[in-house]
Design an enzyme around this catalytic site. Structure first.
Site, PDB file in Angstrom:
ATOM      1  N   GLU A 164      30.833  53.275  36.370  1.00 61.70           N
ATOM      2  CA  GLU A 164      30.467  52.247  35.391  1.00 61.70           C
ATOM      3  C   GLU A 164      28.912  51.723  35.646  1.00 61.70           C
ATOM      4  OE1 GLU A 164      33.746  49.631  34.550  1.00 61.70           O
ATOM      5  OE2 GLU A 164      35.032  50.963  34.228  1.00 61.70           O
ATOM      6  N   ASN A 205      31.497  57.922  37.017  1.00 65.19           N
ATOM      7  CA  ASN A 205      32.590  57.657  36.168  1.00 65.19           C
ATOM      8  C   ASN A 205      32.312  56.504  35.321  1.00 65.19           C
ATOM      9  OD1 ASN A 205      35.516  58.472  35.449  1.00 65.19           O
ATOM     10  ND2 ASN A 205      35.940  56.386  36.245  1.00 65.19           N
ATOM     11  N   HIS A 241      39.007  55.604  27.431  1.00 65.88           N
ATOM     12  CA  HIS A 241      39.692  54.650  27.026  1.00 65.88           C
ATOM     13  C   HIS A 241      39.461  54.499  25.491  1.00 65.88           C
ATOM     14  CE1 HIS A 241      41.033  53.304  30.661  1.00 65.88           C
ATOM     15  NE2 HIS A 241      39.880  53.457  31.190  1.00 65.88           N
ATOM     16  N   GLU A 270      40.743  58.687  32.660  1.00 67.70           N
ATOM     17  CA  GLU A 270      41.372  57.379  32.395  1.00 67.70           C
ATOM     18  C   GLU A 270      42.006  57.189  31.113  1.00 67.70           C
ATOM     19  OE1 GLU A 270      39.322  54.023  33.866  1.00 67.70           O
ATOM     20  OE2 GLU A 270      38.524  54.987  35.624  1.00 67.70           O
ATOM     21  N   ASP A 272      43.481  56.574  27.698  1.00 66.02           N
ATOM     22  CA  ASP A 272      44.661  55.950  26.745  1.00 66.02           C
ATOM     23  C   ASP A 272      43.989  55.775  25.536  1.00 66.02           C
ATOM     24  OD1 ASP A 272      43.077  53.705  27.538  1.00 66.02           O
ATOM     25  OD2 ASP A 272      44.448  53.098  28.893  1.00 66.02           O
TER      26      ASP A 272
HETATM   27  O1  G3I Z   1      46.594  41.736  43.077  1.00 65.39           O
HETATM   28  C1  G3I Z   1      46.833  40.663  42.230  1.00 65.39           C
HETATM   29  C2  G3I Z   1      48.139  39.915  42.436  1.00 65.39           C
HETATM   30  O2  G3I Z   1      48.211  39.366  43.875  1.00 65.39           O
HETATM   31  C3  G3I Z   1      48.194  38.633  41.308  1.00 65.39           C
HETATM   32  O3  G3I Z   1      49.647  38.409  41.523  1.00 65.39           O
HETATM   33  C4  G3I Z   1      48.071  39.496  39.945  1.00 65.39           C
HETATM   34  C5  G3I Z   1      48.401  38.200  38.778  1.00 65.39           C
HETATM   35  O4  G3I Z   1      47.609  38.715  37.860  1.00 65.39           O
HETATM   36  O5  G3I Z   1      47.066  39.897  39.600  1.00 65.39           O
HETATM   37  C6  G3I Z   1      46.834  41.252  40.555  1.00 65.39           C
HETATM   38  O6  G3I Z   1      45.520  41.538  40.492  1.00 65.39           O
HETATM   39  C7  G3I Z   1      45.489  42.405  39.306  1.00 65.39           C
HETATM   40  C8  G3I Z   1      45.138  43.716  39.676  1.00 65.39           C
HETATM   41  O7  G3I Z   1      44.853  44.656  38.565  1.00 65.39           O
HETATM   42  C9  G3I Z   1      46.095  44.628  40.582  1.00 65.39           C
HETATM   43  O8  G3I Z   1      47.307  44.640  39.819  1.00 65.39           O
HETATM   44  C10 G3I Z   1      44.035  41.980  38.352  1.00 65.39           C
HETATM   45  O9  G3I Z   1      44.547  40.785  37.817  1.00 65.39           O
HETATM   46  C11 G3I Z   1      44.059  42.955  37.327  1.00 65.39           C
HETATM   47  O10 G3I Z   1      42.932  42.328  36.644  1.00 65.39           O
HETATM   48  C12 G3I Z   1      43.668  44.195  37.775  1.00 65.39           C
HETATM   49  O11 G3I Z   1      43.512  44.998  36.718  1.00 65.39           O
HETATM   50  C13 G3I Z   1      42.912  46.382  37.023  1.00 65.39           C
HETATM   51  C14 G3I Z   1      41.740  46.499  36.089  1.00 65.39           C
HETATM   52  O12 G3I Z   1      40.997  47.667  36.680  1.00 65.39           O
HETATM   53  C15 G3I Z   1      40.478  45.589  36.808  1.00 65.39           C
HETATM   54  O13 G3I Z   1      39.397  45.899  36.072  1.00 65.39           O
HETATM   55  C16 G3I Z   1      43.817  47.237  36.330  1.00 65.39           C
HETATM   56  O14 G3I Z   1      45.216  47.235  36.884  1.00 65.39           O
HETATM   57  C17 G3I Z   1      43.252  48.687  36.435  1.00 65.39           C
HETATM   58  O15 G3I Z   1      44.241  49.570  35.819  1.00 65.39           O
HETATM   59  C18 G3I Z   1      41.925  48.792  35.822  1.00 65.39           C
HETATM   60  O16 G3I Z   1      41.470  50.057  36.054  1.00 65.39           O
HETATM   61  C19 G3I Z   1      40.058  50.258  35.781  1.00 65.39           C
HETATM   62  C20 G3I Z   1      39.572  51.378  36.340  1.00 65.39           C
HETATM   63  O17 G3I Z   1      39.627  51.028  37.609  1.00 65.39           O
HETATM   64  C21 G3I Z   1      38.194  51.618  35.861  1.00 65.39           C
HETATM   65  N1  G3I Z   1      37.981  51.869  34.425  1.00 65.39           N
HETATM   66  C22 G3I Z   1      38.415  50.795  33.599  1.00 65.39           C
HETATM   67  C23 G3I Z   1      39.967  50.540  33.939  1.00 65.39           C
HETATM   68  C24 G3I Z   1      40.645  49.523  33.191  1.00 65.39           C
HETATM   69  O18 G3I Z   1      40.320  48.284  33.337  1.00 65.39           O
END
Ligand code: G3I
Length: 350
Positions: A164, A205, A241, A270, A272
């Site tokens: 990004e 990416n 996405h 990625e 969806d």
């Molecule tokens: O690790 C903490 C945990 O300790 C806590 O209890 C929980 C409560 O909300 O949050 C956890 O962190 C989360 C993390 O994922 C791990 O699960 C974050 O809040 C959450 O914001 C984070 O989201 C991820 C996101 O990237 C962040 O931007 C998504 O799972 C993940 O699928 C997403 O993936 C990204 C790609 O890497 C890049 N392209 C876009 C895509 C979608 O955003």
């Protein structure tokens, strides 16, 4: 539905029940059903992979991991290889989350896409919490990239090296890396990764670069320049996405084609396709049609190496938490039941 422990338990029970019913049906029903080729089998007939992202907390859900291990031949860790997870303190590395997914993939004979080395999001606090000189940040970046690529050498087939890097209008995103190091950080990152593992495929990416437009044009121009300078860049990852309200990217095939003509691989990394909830028959039919089209578009361009869903089931989709009122984006529903999209992908691959 996604918020309480009780509703999650209900979902799991429903999923387990569905799995039992499917198994019973397979035992007594037409023999062909049990032996249907998987998405991975079908994709391999075209020399492509068909994968899914996954995330560590999901791996205790056995109904989920069963389909993950069976249907796909490629896995991307959704979070486990990101900077916050792998270098939580400066110079102190934690590979446990990524290793767990690599190990699962090894058991299931799936290949792993490394995601991601350089990204402005999900950085550790020690990195974002202070100012860096260019020399300092360059050393931090090189050390992170090379430690991680070295650790996963021979275990991942490709890396999303920089994720990004551009804004929607095709200008560089003003990340800490860009602001401190200038645009050359991208070529440096690719070179450092290549030094650490000369065999792994190196990708840039991004999202919203599926169709031809200012943002994908920026990637095209950068890729052409990097290739001309002999920088080790092997592919462009189009996250895909998509959202029903924005329309299908009609120029996807043309876009994949122009990167191929630069000598680059592409991948849909990625995927969806979200919609406003509630889902209904019409929206699910349109979604299925889009999944069919994007599969056909990838198959139509030889250098499009494969397709990865950003997890395969609505049970673990990131969408509802990020886009209020939207969801139902994946080919399996929250109960792990295949939706019309799943059958459409099969038809496109078949
Ligand atoms: O690790 C903490 C945990 O300790 C806590 O209890 C929980 C409560 O909300 O949050 C956890 O962190 C989360 C993390 O994922 C791990 O699960 C974050 O809040 C959450 O914001 C984070 O989201 C991820 C996101 O990237 C962040 O931007 C998504 O799972 C993940 O699928 C997403 O993936 C990204 C790609 O890497 C890049 N392209 C876009 C895509 C979608 O955003």
């Amino acid at each position: 539905m996604r918020t309480t422990a009780r509703s999650r338990t209900r979902l799991r029970l429903a999923g387990a029940l569905a799995a039992v019913l499917v198994a019973a049906g397979a035992a007594t029903g037409p023999a062909a059903a049990a032996e249907d080729p998987t998405l991975a089998d079908l994709a391999q007939r075209h020399g492509r992979y068909f994968g899914s992202a996954t995330d560590n907390p999901e791996l205790t859900d056995t109904a989920y991991t069963e389909i993950l291990g069976h249907e796909f031949d490629q896995i991307t860790p959704g979070n486990g290889m990101k900077w916050y997870a792998t270098e939580p303190q400066q110079g102190v590395f934690d590979w446990s989350a990524g290793d767990e997914i690599v190990e699962l993939a090894r058991t299931n004979r799936q290949k792993v896409r490394g995601h991601t080395l350089v990204w402005h999001s999900q950085l550790p606090g020690w990195l974002t919490g202070r100012e860096w000189t260019a020399d300092e940040l360059r050393a931090v970046l090189k050390n992170h990239i090379q430690a991680e690529v070295r650790h996963y050498r021979g275990k991942v087939f490709a890396w999303d090296v920089v994720n990004e890097a551009f804004n929607e209008d095709g200008t560089y995103r003003e990340t800490v890396f860009y602001k401190t190091l200038g645009p050359g950080y991208i070529a440096d990152a690719l070179r450092w990764a290549h030094q650490a593992d000369p065999r792994v495929k190196l990708y840039l990416n991004d999202y919203n670069i599926e169709g031809v437009g200012p943002k994908s044009d920026a990637y095209y121009a950068l890729a052409r320049q990097l290739r001309a300078e002999g920088v080790p860049l092997h592919g462009i990852g189009l996250q895909a996405h998509l959202a029903l309200q924005y329309g299908y990217p009609d120029t996807l095939r043309e876009n994949l084609g122009r990167f191929a003509r630069l000598g680059l691989d592409t991948a849909l990394t990625e995927v969806d396709i979200r919609m406003y909830l509630p889902a209904d028959e019409t929206k699910l039919a349109t979604q299925a049609d889009w999944y069919r089209r994007l599969t056909e578009d990838c198959l139509a361009v030889r250098r499009c190496a494969g397709i990865t869903l950003w997890d395969y089931t609505d049970r673990y989709s990131w969408i509802p938490a990020f886009f209020e009122g939207e969801g139902a984006a994946l080919p399996w529903d929250e109960d792990l039941v295949p939706k019309p999209a799943y059958h459409a992908i099969r038809e496109a691959l078949g």
